[in-house]
Design a protein around this motif. Structure first.
Motif, PDB file in Angstrom:
ATOM      1  N   THR A   1       0.816  -1.209   0.000  1.00  0.00           N
ATOM      2  CA  THR A   1       0.000   0.000   0.000  1.00  0.00           C
ATOM      3  C   THR A   1       0.852   1.263   0.000  1.00  0.00           C
ATOM      4  O   THR A   1       0.485   2.282  -0.605  1.00  0.00           O
ATOM      5  CB  THR A   1      -0.929   0.008   1.230  1.00  0.00           C
ATOM      6  N   LEU A   2       1.996   1.197   0.681  1.00  0.00           N
ATOM      7  CA  LEU A   2       2.883   2.352   0.773  1.00  0.00           C
ATOM      8  C   LEU A   2       3.993   2.322  -0.283  1.00  0.00           C
ATOM      9  O   LEU A   2       4.924   3.126  -0.217  1.00  0.00           O
ATOM     10  CB  LEU A   2       3.500   2.422   2.174  1.00  0.00           C
ATOM     11  N   MET A   3       3.891   1.417  -1.228  1.00  0.00           N
ATOM     12  CA  MET A   3       4.883   1.345  -2.291  1.00  0.00           C
ATOM     13  C   MET A   3       4.729   2.556  -3.213  1.00  0.00           C
ATOM     14  O   MET A   3       3.633   2.835  -3.710  1.00  0.00           O
ATOM     15  CB  MET A   3       4.685   0.048  -3.091  1.00  0.00           C
TER      16      MET A   3
ATOM     17  N   GLY B   1      -8.560  -6.416  -2.737  1.00  0.00           N
ATOM     18  CA  GLY B   1      -7.289  -6.076  -2.105  1.00  0.00           C
ATOM     19  C   GLY B   1      -7.470  -5.162  -0.912  1.00  0.00           C
ATOM     20  O   GLY B   1      -6.833  -5.355   0.131  1.00  0.00           O
ATOM     21  N   ASN B   2      -8.347  -4.175  -1.039  1.00  0.00           N
ATOM     22  CA  ASN B   2      -8.589  -3.255   0.079  1.00  0.00           C
ATOM     23  C   ASN B   2      -9.251  -3.960   1.254  1.00  0.00           C
ATOM     24  O   ASN B   2      -8.995  -3.626   2.410  1.00  0.00           O
ATOM     25  CB  ASN B   2      -9.462  -2.089  -0.387  1.00  0.00           C
ATOM     26  N   LEU B   3     -10.096  -4.938   0.981  1.00  0.00           N
ATOM     27  CA  LEU B   3     -10.723  -5.690   2.065  1.00  0.00           C
ATOM     28  C   LEU B   3      -9.711  -6.541   2.829  1.00  0.00           C
ATOM     29  O   LEU B   3      -9.900  -6.832   4.014  1.00  0.00           O
ATOM     30  CB  LEU B   3     -11.823  -6.588   1.503  1.00  0.00           C
ATOM     31  N   LEU B   4      -8.618  -6.918   2.162  1.00  0.00           N
ATOM     32  CA  LEU B   4      -7.638  -7.811   2.783  1.00  0.00           C
ATOM     33  C   LEU B   4      -6.523  -7.085   3.533  1.00  0.00           C
ATOM     34  O   LEU B   4      -5.775  -7.721   4.278  1.00  0.00           O
ATOM     35  CB  LEU B   4      -7.010  -8.703   1.712  1.00  0.00           C
ATOM     36  N   VAL B   5      -6.412  -5.763   3.364  1.00  0.00           N
ATOM     37  CA  VAL B   5      -5.279  -5.033   3.953  1.00  0.00           C
ATOM     38  C   VAL B   5      -5.196  -5.251   5.458  1.00  0.00           C
ATOM     39  O   VAL B   5      -4.127  -5.557   6.015  1.00  0.00           O
ATOM     40  CB  VAL B   5      -5.380  -3.532   3.627  1.00  0.00           C
TER      41      VAL B   5
ATOM     42  N   ASP C   1     -11.118   3.795   0.402  1.00  0.00           N
ATOM     43  CA  ASP C   1     -10.094   2.870   0.887  1.00  0.00           C
ATOM     44  C   ASP C   1     -10.268   2.635   2.382  1.00  0.00           C
ATOM     45  O   ASP C   1     -10.149   1.500   2.867  1.00  0.00           O
ATOM     46  CB  ASP C   1      -8.699   3.422   0.604  1.00  0.00           C
ATOM     47  N   VAL C   2     -10.535   3.699   3.119  1.00  0.00           N
ATOM     48  CA  VAL C   2     -10.723   3.583   4.568  1.00  0.00           C
ATOM     49  C   VAL C   2     -11.937   2.710   4.871  1.00  0.00           C
ATOM     50  O   VAL C   2     -11.892   1.825   5.738  1.00  0.00           O
ATOM     51  CB  VAL C   2     -10.885   4.980   5.207  1.00  0.00           C
TER      52      VAL C   2
ATOM     53  N   GLY D   1     -13.203  -4.839   5.804  1.00  0.00           N
ATOM     54  CA  GLY D   1     -12.469  -6.099   5.739  1.00  0.00           C
ATOM     55  C   GLY D   1     -12.027  -6.570   7.119  1.00  0.00           C
ATOM     56  O   GLY D   1     -12.098  -7.764   7.434  1.00  0.00           O
ATOM     57  N   ALA D   2     -11.576  -5.638   7.957  1.00  0.00           N
ATOM     58  CA  ALA D   2     -11.180  -5.994   9.323  1.00  0.00           C
ATOM     59  C   ALA D   2     -12.371  -6.503  10.122  1.00  0.00           C
ATOM     60  O   ALA D   2     -12.265  -7.488  10.860  1.00  0.00           O
ATOM     61  CB  ALA D   2     -10.549  -4.780  10.011  1.00  0.00           C
TER      62      ALA D   2
END
Length: 215
Positions: free
Chosen positions: A94-96, A126-130, A179-180, A186-187
């Protein structure tokens, strides 16, 4: 049974994405930054390679706790390693920095649900899995987080920090409210999946006798 299912799911996922992972293999095996940890495929590959190491760390922690008489040593140790090892690679990706990092100014999208249309299934997944690993294991490890609402708030707070970092460091990424929302959702969903494992009570060490009441 859960471990067997997790291994089967991991093996299936590796089989599906084996092509991109093998493309990153030469650079990762040569310990080159370019082509390995600077790419999403490389990060995923190194994460999979490091799974046995994470397992050994969990085993060492559990053994130390069992020697100290801590109850549920395995559950606590697996939860600690799981929420860290399952979250750090996603944060790394995400921070790449993008191709215009340091040049393109930070961009912000504050209109809810507007960016979902352009994300596509892969972006949404992908956002759900972060923060899924954090949501799954955090309430298992900490009784204070044994609530879906608290895990949702934790995921949202962590996501806000990530989106803020993307904007402040000009990583050529869009800091989006969607994204938030997806990260927090996801969490929370992952927390629901681990609900039967939550620590709802404070546990005593295994070798500590229970107090006996007088009379």
């Amino acid at each position: 049974m859960l471990i067997v299912l997790a291994v089967l799911a991991l093996a299936g996922a590796v089989f599906v994405v084996r092509g991109p992972l093998f493309m990153a293999a030469p650079a990762c095996l040569a310990v080159r930054w370019d082509g390995c940890l600077s790419t999403e495929n490389g990060v995923v590959l190194m994460t999979l390679i490091g799974v046995p190491v994470a397992g050994l760390v969990a085993w060492a922690l559990a053994r130390h706790r069992r020697a100290a008489g801590v109850a549920s040593a395995w559950r606590v140790s697996l939860a600690e390693v799981g929420m860290v090892y399952g979250t750090v690679p996603w944060l790394w990706m995400t921070l790449m920095p993008g191709s215009g990092a340091g040049v393109v100014p930070g961009r912000v999208s504050l209109v809810p649900l507007r960016d979902l249309v352009t994300m596509g299934p892969l972006g949404i997944g992908g956002n759900l899995l972060v923060f899924a690993a954090l949501g799954f294991f955090a309430p298992v490890r900490f009784a204070a987080l044994a609530s879906v609402a608290r895990v949702f708030a934790l995921g949202a707070g962590c996501s806000v920090l990530v989106e803020t970092a993307q904007y402040v460091f000009q990583l050529d990424r869009v800091s989006s409210v969607d994204d938030v929302l997806l990260n927090a959702t996801g969490a929370a969903l992952a927390a629901l999946a681990s609900r039967r494992l939550w620590r709802t009570t404070t546990e005593l060490p295994a070798n500590k006798p229970h107090p006996v009441s007088a009379g």
